[in-house]
Design an enzyme around this catalytic site. Structure first.
Site, mmCIF file in Angstrom:
data_model
loop_
_atom_site.group_PDB
_atom_site.id
_atom_site.type_symbol
_atom_site.label_atom_id
_atom_site.label_comp_id
_atom_site.label_asym_id
_atom_site.label_seq_id
_atom_site.Cartn_x
_atom_site.Cartn_y
_atom_site.Cartn_z
ATOM 1 C CE LYS A 1 31.977 2.205 62.076
ATOM 2 N NZ LYS A 1 30.977 2.022 60.990
ATOM 3 C CG ASN A 2 31.731 -1.655 60.488
ATOM 4 O OD1 ASN A 2 31.025 -0.743 60.963
ATOM 5 N ND2 ASN A 2 32.546 -1.448 59.482
ATOM 6 N NE ARG B 1 24.223 3.056 53.575
ATOM 7 C CZ ARG B 1 24.066 1.737 53.494
ATOM 8 N NH1 ARG B 1 24.798 0.976 54.263
ATOM 9 N NH2 ARG B 1 23.194 1.211 52.668
ATOM 10 C CB CYS C 1 26.767 8.260 53.072
ATOM 11 S SG CYS C 1 27.874 6.985 52.486
ATOM 12 N NE ARG D 1 27.364 2.511 51.798
ATOM 13 C CZ ARG D 1 27.856 2.772 53.005
ATOM 14 N NH1 ARG D 1 28.241 3.973 53.302
ATOM 15 N NH2 ARG D 1 27.916 1.827 53.925
ATOM 16 C CG ASP E 1 35.568 0.005 55.864
ATOM 17 O OD1 ASP E 1 34.887 -0.661 56.657
ATOM 18 O OD2 ASP E 1 35.089 0.583 54.879
ATOM 19 C CB ILE F 1 33.986 -1.722 47.833
ATOM 20 C CG1 ILE F 1 34.958 -2.903 47.899
ATOM 21 C CG2 ILE F 1 32.726 -1.972 48.641
ATOM 22 C CD1 ILE F 1 34.381 -4.229 47.414
ATOM 23 N NE ARG G 1 28.725 8.005 61.224
ATOM 24 C CZ ARG G 1 28.059 7.708 60.125
ATOM 25 N NH1 ARG G 1 28.048 8.546 59.115
ATOM 26 N NH2 ARG G 1 27.395 6.582 60.029
HETATM 27 C C1 EPZ Z 1 29.656 -2.458 55.391
HETATM 28 O O1 EPZ Z 1 28.796 -1.541 54.735
HETATM 29 C C2 EPZ Z 1 30.441 -1.639 56.401
HETATM 30 N N1 EPZ Z 1 29.530 -1.039 57.366
HETATM 31 C C3 EPZ Z 1 31.225 -0.548 55.669
HETATM 32 O O2 EPZ Z 1 32.010 0.142 56.628
HETATM 33 C C4 EPZ Z 1 32.161 -1.212 54.658
HETATM 34 O O3 EPZ Z 1 32.837 -0.212 53.936
HETATM 35 C C5 EPZ Z 1 31.346 -2.087 53.701
HETATM 36 O O4 EPZ Z 1 30.567 -3.052 54.452
HETATM 37 C C6 EPZ Z 1 32.236 -2.855 52.727
HETATM 38 O O5 EPZ Z 1 33.126 -3.661 53.446
HETATM 39 C C7 EPZ Z 1 29.039 -1.820 58.356
HETATM 40 O O6 EPZ Z 1 29.343 -3.004 58.468
HETATM 41 C C8 EPZ Z 1 28.121 -1.161 59.334
HETATM 42 P P1 EPZ Z 1 28.046 -3.436 51.368
HETATM 43 P P2 EPZ Z 1 27.616 -2.098 53.768
HETATM 44 O O7 EPZ Z 1 26.585 -3.698 51.438
HETATM 45 O O8 EPZ Z 1 27.154 -3.394 54.253
HETATM 46 C C9 EPZ Z 1 26.448 -2.147 47.133
HETATM 47 C C10 EPZ Z 1 32.877 2.010 57.728
HETATM 48 O O9 EPZ Z 1 33.691 2.835 57.321
HETATM 49 N N2 EPZ Z 1 25.122 -2.528 47.638
HETATM 50 O O10 EPZ Z 1 28.987 -4.577 51.576
HETATM 51 O O11 EPZ Z 1 26.645 -0.994 53.604
HETATM 52 C C11 EPZ Z 1 27.035 -0.951 47.888
HETATM 53 O O12 EPZ Z 1 26.554 0.265 47.327
HETATM 54 C C12 EPZ Z 1 31.752 1.542 56.828
HETATM 55 O O13 EPZ Z 1 32.908 1.475 58.874
HETATM 56 C C13 EPZ Z 1 24.042 -2.519 46.766
HETATM 57 O O14 EPZ Z 1 24.167 -2.193 45.594
HETATM 58 O O15 EPZ Z 1 28.402 -2.298 52.416
HETATM 59 C C14 EPZ Z 1 28.522 -1.134 47.685
HETATM 60 O O16 EPZ Z 1 28.896 -0.606 46.436
HETATM 61 C C15 EPZ Z 1 31.708 2.343 55.538
HETATM 62 N N3 EPZ Z 1 22.815 -2.872 47.245
HETATM 63 C C16 EPZ Z 1 28.687 -2.658 47.678
HETATM 64 O O17 EPZ Z 1 27.377 -3.197 47.411
HETATM 65 C C17 EPZ Z 1 22.613 -3.245 48.556
HETATM 66 O O18 EPZ Z 1 21.467 -3.586 48.928
HETATM 67 C C18 EPZ Z 1 29.165 -3.238 49.001
HETATM 68 O O19 EPZ Z 1 28.350 -2.682 50.001
HETATM 69 C C19 EPZ Z 1 23.720 -3.241 49.422
HETATM 70 C C20 EPZ Z 1 24.969 -2.883 48.942
#
Ligand code: EPZ
Length: 433
Positions: free
Chosen positions: A22-23, A92, A116, A121, A307, A329, A399
């Site tokens: 999915k990701n 998102r 969420c 996020r 995850d 994370i 999802r």
């Molecule tokens: C991706 O989300 C995945 N989703 C998530 O999977 C996964 O948990 C996550 O990466 C971490 O591996 C997809 O790929 C579609 P991040 P993403 O940006 O990119 C902070 C699932 O279950 N952050 O790596 O949104 C954020 O809040 C989902 O399949 C900022 O502060 O995660 C988090 O604490 C859930 N500002 C950390 O960074 C930003 O602009 C890592 O988030 C972006 C992120």
């Protein structure tokens, strides 16, 4: 709303095939906006988030055709370079169209995703990255607007913290920017590497994907291609844990063991006997002794994936001793804990740490799904709980998991999906007990 009814206690056996990631599919679909030619993506999982992204691409004006897991996208013209709130509020990851729209059209208007269940996020790192590439951004009325009338310009972008979709978003935008872009502190996830491989097939010039520094030389246009998505390592890991928690003998096929090294190491440390049967199959063998408690700390790839934290925590409820599960994370990713406690687990939360004392016998109960991976954790607990466990709001699971109940039932699990007021199936289920 559908529910799952699970009767625990059956060791899983046989094999379960993994679907496409999915990701990986989500950014790959967004990347189709970067060219006016047809892009064909194979191995796309049929899950709700993918259908949401396909609707979003169609909203921008692309032609989207899905047939048995192969999706064709032709974004001949981008009529609406935007991701409206009614789409983004359900997923998102819609922010993944920000970079491609800005790169292709010089304009993008994307609803702020909002939080969420697992955290705030924000997408500030996506926005900052676009600004480094010369976009002028403006936030108002719940939307982020980015404009780059004369196109984006290559730049040196250093992410304040590692972000998976942030890396993917800016990498996509940079493919059509004027000049070279360097992404520093980039995410190293396999899904980032898969996206880079797709973009290169489309004519992009990218080096270093999979490392912390990615270099992109902008080109004037990208062309169509055909690409198969990598397997879903989180789904595969979930099923490996299902085999372990039930004490079964289960092979997970169509997966990539190289993507699961951190999980395999932690499972082996817990005393689970695991063998890599082939480049695409991993087997969990029947347990010969008690599970041992293991501490894990979630980190960006190649560390232990956040995850799979909820699923591994469910396994640790059956391990002897105290396991310390640290979630680094996301700020609120223990929503599964109160529900697991309803089943009899003994867990104490202290900030970003959960202390799991085991082994505790679990007894079936009604539980509530809250987010995608927490829900998977509840399914795993239900597979080992005595009696019947009923999961409410299984749309959370839909999802990100393709027909999870059918895949688990195919390995012997007694799990049934029911419409909330669907008595008919109950008789069939009871007959099948
Ligand atoms: C991706 O989300 C995945 N989703 C998530 O999977 C996964 O948990 C996550 O990466 C971490 O591996 C997809 O790929 C579609 P991040 P993403 O940006 O990119 C902070 C699932 O279950 N952050 O790596 O949104 C954020 O809040 C989902 O399949 C900022 O502060 O995660 C988090 O604490 C859930 N500002 C950390 O960074 C930003 O602009 C890592 O988030 C972006 C992120």
């Amino acid at each position: 709303m559908d529910i799952f009814e699970i009767h625990g206690g059956v060791p899983l056996s046989g094999s379960i095939a993994t679907s496409g990631s999915k990701n990986s599919a989500l950014p790959a679909l967004a990347a189709c906006l970067l060219t006016e030619e047809e892009v064909i993506l194979e191995g796309i999982p049929r899950v709700r988030d993918i259908q949401t992204m396909e609707k979003l691409l169609a909203h921008t004006g692309a032609d989207v055709i899905e047939r048995n897991g192969t999706v064709s996208v032709t974004a001949r013209r981008i009529e609406r370079p935007e991701a409206p709130y009614e789409v983004v509020k359900t997923m998102r990851a819609s922010s993944l169209v920000l970079g491609p729209l800005a790169g292709r059209t010089g304009r993008a208007r994307v609803s702020m995703p909002g939080g969420c269940a697992i955290g705030a996020r924000p997408i500030n790192l996506h926005v900052a990255g676009l600004e480094h590439l010369g976009a002028v951004t403006h936030q108002a009325h719940g939307y982020i607007e980015a404009r780059a009338e004369s196109g984006l310009r290559g730049a040196h972008v250093k992410f304040e913290r590692i972000t998976v979709t942030g890396t993917e978003d800016i990498m996509m935008a940079a493919t059509l920017a004027h000049g070279e872009t360097i992404l520093e502190n980039a995410a190293r996830e396999p899904e980032v590497v898969d996206l880079a491989e797709l973009l290169v097939k489309m004519g992009a010039r990218i080096e270093g994907a999979g490392t912390s520094t990615i270099r992109i030389q902008g080109v004037s246009r990208l062309h169509g291609t055909r690409h198969r998505i990598i397997p879903d390592r989180i789904e595969a890991g979930t099923f490996l844990i299902a085999g372990a928690i039930t004490g079964g003998d289960l092979s997970v096929t169509s997966c990539d063991p190289a993507h699961l090294e951190a999980l395999l190491a932690s499972m082996r440390a817990a005393g689970v006997e695991i063998s890599v049967e082939s480049p695409a199959a991993i087997r969990v063998h029947p347990r010969r002794g008690p599970l041992r408690s293991v501490d894990i700390t979630t980190e960006e790839h190649p560390g232990f994936p956040t995850d799979l934290q909820a699923q591994f925590l469910a396994l640790m409820t059956q391990a002897t001793g105290i396991s310390i599960i640290t979630e680094n994370i996301f700020e609120n990713r223990f929503m599964h804990v109160p529900e697991l406690s309803r089943l009899g687990a003994n867990i104490r939360i202290d900030g970003r740490r959960a202390m799991v004392a085991g082994p505790t016998p679990l007894s079936g109960a009604e539980v509530m799904c809250s987010d995608l991976r927490a829900s998977a954790s509840l399914v795993l607990a239900g597979l080992v709980a005595h009696g019947s466990t009923v999961l409410q709001r299984v749309y959370h699971i839909d999802r990100g998991y393709e027909s999870i109940e059918k895949k688990l039932a195919g390995a012997g699990a007694r799990i049934l999906r029911k419409g909330e007021h669907d008595g008919a199936q109950r008789r069939v289920f009871e007959a099948g007990q």
